[in-house]
Design an enzyme around this catalytic site. Structure first.
Site, PDB file in Angstrom:
ATOM      1  N   LEU B  68       0.835  -1.202   0.000  1.00  0.00           N
ATOM      2  CA  LEU B  68       0.000   0.000   0.000  1.00  0.00           C
ATOM      3  C   LEU B  68       0.869   1.250   0.000  1.00  0.00           C
ATOM      4  O   LEU B  68       1.874   1.314   0.710  1.00  0.00           O
ATOM      5  CB  LEU B  68      -0.916   0.005   1.225  1.00  0.00           C
ATOM      6  CG  LEU B  68      -1.829  -1.220   1.372  1.00  0.00           C
ATOM      7  CD1 LEU B  68      -2.796  -1.012   2.523  1.00  0.00           C
ATOM      8  CD2 LEU B  68      -2.575  -1.504   0.081  1.00  0.00           C
ATOM      9  N   GLY B 113       1.150  -5.282   1.208  1.00  0.00           N
ATOM     10  CA  GLY B 113       0.139  -5.417   0.158  1.00  0.00           C
ATOM     11  C   GLY B 113       0.628  -6.196  -1.050  1.00  0.00           C
ATOM     12  O   GLY B 113      -0.165  -6.856  -1.734  1.00  0.00           O
ATOM     13  N   ASN B 136       4.552  -7.410   6.635  1.00  0.00           N
ATOM     14  CA  ASN B 136       5.364  -6.744   7.658  1.00  0.00           C
ATOM     15  C   ASN B 136       4.708  -5.473   8.189  1.00  0.00           C
ATOM     16  O   ASN B 136       5.394  -4.536   8.601  1.00  0.00           O
ATOM     17  CB  ASN B 136       6.744  -6.436   7.079  1.00  0.00           C
ATOM     18  CG  ASN B 136       6.657  -5.479   5.900  1.00  0.00           C
ATOM     19  OD1 ASN B 136       5.634  -5.414   5.239  1.00  0.00           O
ATOM     20  ND2 ASN B 136       7.724  -4.740   5.664  1.00  0.00           N
ATOM     21  N   GLU B 137       3.382  -5.448   8.166  1.00  0.00           N
ATOM     22  CA  GLU B 137       2.658  -4.236   8.575  1.00  0.00           C
ATOM     23  C   GLU B 137       3.067  -3.725   9.951  1.00  0.00           C
ATOM     24  O   GLU B 137       3.188  -2.510  10.159  1.00  0.00           O
ATOM     25  CB  GLU B 137       1.141  -4.488   8.543  1.00  0.00           C
ATOM     26  CG  GLU B 137       0.496  -4.331   7.182  1.00  0.00           C
ATOM     27  CD  GLU B 137       0.744  -5.521   6.245  1.00  0.00           C
ATOM     28  OE1 GLU B 137       1.468  -6.453   6.634  1.00  0.00           O
ATOM     29  OE2 GLU B 137       0.201  -5.506   5.130  1.00  0.00           O
TER      30      GLU B 137
END
Lengths: 263, 263, 263
Positions: B68, B113, B136-137
């Site tokens: 994202l 994303g 890996n957010e």
């Protein structure tokens, strides 16, 4: 029961700011009502003090925890049995759903409830040796409740969980490693705690709010399931205790323990 | 932002009748609203033309997709942020629930994303090298939404998913292979596409209606879950963006990117 | 149809008190209505006689079961087709949810419904050789119903199940072992039955009530899901049979079988 030396639980904060929760009910950390209450209070304290992480271990040289104290189930006072069970539910909800990082340094045998506590942590390191780990409730004629099963299925594949649960399988350290029931083995308790710390340090650069919410989200299924079915789960446990066949199984098991002790 | 050379997405049909959807937003295919809208339109086109299969890849020499676009989340226009999020939901529903065959030729890094898009396909081939893949957010202070988690748990065991999600783990190609996050490795992009085609050819003799319904049935759980909770999921995302701590994490991350770029 | 030699099912109790249920519909144990009814009756008998355990096997030298009899689905009498399907549901509910111990001695090919029956047992031993096992419904243009999928996901990881179900994958014995679709291989039928008995003997010291309830609890999800959706599941099957494309797929398949037989 053995004479109690010191408090049932030792909670200390080490130099790295990590909480070490040591179960201390000799000889085998049988989880009776009082020990569960003390574990629950310690978990509250870790949460309240916003300690970043906690390692769960045992003061015994050979047993992590022998699991639920059978004396809470054998010819029980039903009033106390109900408090015992809801306290166990509370401890699991606090531990499995905790916002802080959790790891278990499994320094000895971990059957039944001992296995449950370690599986409720996020990481497991077990000391090499003759120690075993597993949910062996059926061997005692007991059925592990749904949330015990859910916790195991959160850790190992459901096919392995079914086999282990029905056969009362106790895994050696090597077997536990292979199936993923533990994450690492260690040479001794100090090494196990070191390896738990190494796991905890992986989060040094991870913003703690995002980490905590992520953990709680992926654990939401089992948590919500117990919260929705708590009363029924308690009723099932009490109904089980009233079953003469179960009481007979427990009596046989207690006899076999006494015979072992007498040898 | 880098000047845009050509359309954001290239959709072509190759000699075998396979649609090749190439993301083309230099330098790293950051998924902003416009790129997501173009991907969505391309997926609609593949579905409408009843093309049997699609391979998702990237025009970049080293990045599949960086995930994202953080600029859609940092100090956002909330109206646009809402459209951004619902467009992302749409893309996932179309891709994860598609009736045609899908494969990802992952020719470079695939964090967050980017990993999600590849996991939403039915098969993943990743080019060998220093590339990594993972959700890996948490490293950015963000919580992957439930449907990201569901998609990962559809691909790798839940125990591995929890560890990866909380620690923001980026898997090397070898690690991804071992845990099952990818299905094959490849020497380069052409080889990756060849291997995707080999997967697609496995269905040559399989009646396509039965194949499509089977895929959609086994993927029903995550799909229905998002469809039921779409509004709440969007509200959670917007609430997250409004959280000052999250904005602070994003700012720190953007600063670190700038410092890297300046070196 | 081949002339029937003897009853469709042989149910005997061996010296160890274990029920041996042998499917006996030559040449390939195609599961038609009558065979399913006989299997169902035998399962009832095992349950009624409180036999502790059951081994499911085949009288054929090379086929465990070829799966559902395609003649029940091709140009069907819809009234009979409905009874056929609900009988299959009954057999699965009885077998997957049985209180007694179940093991499959898979002494030959086990496609589709044959694979389902074996997966519904608690343990699988398969005879080495050219035999294969899998849910290959899509190859015939059929969609495996949700409870077939649930049963497979109870046995192997969902990622493997999706790949296998969509590609109509038939696993060799080695492949089945590796993915966990079977638990052991055996040199011949006698060896397979011996290994099933060895599995059954693991429960000698496990109180049977606790074992049974534990098994039924961990299998509750798929069981409840079918019980809730039985009518819809039957309606889906009948709707499927009415689909001209499905009938065409079945016709093509029957033609290919005839061509093979003619060679």
């Amino acid at each position: 029961m053995a004479a109690q030396a010191g408090p049932l639980v030792d909670l200390s904060i080490d130099n790295d700011g990590i909480a070490i929760l040591t179960m201390n009910r000799p000889p085998v950390n049988s989880l009776n009502l009082e020990l569960l209450e003390e574990i629950g209070k310690s978990l509250d304290e870790v949460a309240k003090n916003k300690t970043k992480s906690m390692i769960l271990t045992s003061s015994s040289p050979s047993v992590f925890s022998a699991g639920l104290d059978i004396m809470e189930m054998y010819k029980p006072d039903l009033k106390r049995a109900e408090i015992f069970w809801t306290t166990l539910q509370d401890v699991w909800i606090k531990l499995f759903g905790s916002s802080y990082i959790t790891a278990a340094a499994i320094n000895g045998h971990a059957p039944a409830g001992g296995c449950l506590l370690s599986m409720s942590c996020e990481y497991r390191v077990m000391v090499e040796g003759k120690y075993t780990i597993g949910l062996n409730e059926t061997a005692l004629g007991i059925v592990a409740p749904t949330w015990f099963m859910d916790t195991m299925c959160h850790t190992i594949p459901i096919r392995q969980a079914e086999y282990a649960l029905t056969t009362a399988r106790m895994f050696t350290v090597d077997e536990a490693l292979q199936v993923g029931l533990i994450d690492e083995s260690a040479s001794d308790k100090a090494d196990a705690i070191d390896k738990c710390k190494k796991f905890i340090r992986k989060f040094d650069k991870i913003p703690s709010l995002a980490r905590a919410v992520t953990k709680q989200k992926i654990r939401e299924g089992p948590l919500v399931r117990l919260q929705k079915n708590r009363q029924q789960d308690t009723a099932e446990f009490l109904g089980f205790l009233k079953n003469p066949k179960i009481q007979q199984s427990l009596e046989m098991y207690i006899q076999s323990l006494k015979q072992k002790a007498a040898k």
